[in-house]
Motif scaffolding. Sequence first.
Motif, mmCIF file in Angstrom:
data_model
loop_
_atom_site.group_PDB
_atom_site.id
_atom_site.type_symbol
_atom_site.label_atom_id
_atom_site.label_comp_id
_atom_site.label_asym_id
_atom_site.label_seq_id
_atom_site.Cartn_x
_atom_site.Cartn_y
_atom_site.Cartn_z
ATOM 1 N N ALA A 44 -11.844 -64.948 -50.654
ATOM 2 C CA ALA A 44 -11.152 -65.457 -51.842
ATOM 3 C C ALA A 44 -12.694 -65.581 -52.677
ATOM 4 C CB ALA A 44 -11.007 -66.910 -51.553
ATOM 5 N N VAL A 45 -13.778 -66.137 -52.142
ATOM 6 C CA VAL A 45 -14.939 -66.213 -52.733
ATOM 7 C C VAL A 45 -15.340 -64.754 -53.353
ATOM 8 C CG1 VAL A 45 -17.448 -66.684 -52.587
ATOM 9 C CG2 VAL A 45 -15.938 -68.246 -51.668
ATOM 10 N N ALA A 46 -15.302 -63.811 -52.516
ATOM 11 C CA ALA A 46 -15.742 -62.558 -53.080
ATOM 12 C C ALA A 46 -14.847 -61.922 -54.078
ATOM 13 C CB ALA A 46 -15.661 -61.512 -51.908
ATOM 14 N N THR A 47 -13.470 -62.171 -53.953
ATOM 15 C CA THR A 47 -12.628 -62.032 -55.119
ATOM 16 C C THR A 47 -12.902 -62.598 -56.313
ATOM 17 O OG1 THR A 47 -10.727 -61.651 -53.417
ATOM 18 C CG2 THR A 47 -9.882 -61.883 -55.870
ATOM 19 N N ILE A 48 -13.187 -63.910 -56.376
ATOM 20 C CA ILE A 48 -13.581 -64.719 -57.645
ATOM 21 C C ILE A 48 -14.680 -64.126 -58.181
ATOM 22 C CG2 ILE A 48 -14.259 -67.174 -58.487
ATOM 23 C CD1 ILE A 48 -11.256 -66.840 -57.931
#
Length: 216
Positions: free
Chosen positions: A116-120
């Motif tokens: 999720a961090v990478a996506t954000i």
Amino acid sequence: MTERLTVVIVDDHSIFRSGLRADLDDALEVLGEAATVDEAIETIERLQPDVVLLDVHLPGGQGGGGAEVLRRAKLGRTRALALSVSDSAEDVVGVIRAGARGYITKGSSGPQVSRAVATIAGGDAVFSPRLAGFVLDAFGAPAGEQAETDAELDRLSKREREVMRFIARGFAYKEVAAELFISIKTVETHVSAVLRKLQLSSRHELTAWALERKLL
């Protein structure tokens, strides 16, 4: 060599922060932590991470929690991912309106949070599976007939409309009072009147009502 994404973890429970730090992918670098609204603002502005993992409910500040952090902090390039035990409409809408790019629950695994961090960081939004349907329904809901909406709004005074919009966006009573320079008691009175006139029973229903009519 690919540069690691940088992260700041904001949560008022030190055990959770430690556990999350240990579970995050090695491709992420945790620059710092914070436990309160004011600490979070100072840490984010000082470190300017790629992503801040932000608990929705935080002590300190004016009682606005994670949403208050996003409204007050100079985020610069930092993107925010809300992380909470709550999946209530008020919390989701409030923090997304304040600027968060995603919202996942604390039941998520370390790899899930890392992805999720990478996506954000990549500029996209992300939501836990159980929240995705709600978010799509709420923010993509068709507007009601304009005449019907106007008639409903006509029941409210100018001040009641102002209070209604703040409350529907997830503002705490204390924050609304500060924004409008009125007492918390007066805010409570206006909210009661709004719910009565619109024949609604809760802030949750008020948020849904406002979103459906694209009033936020």
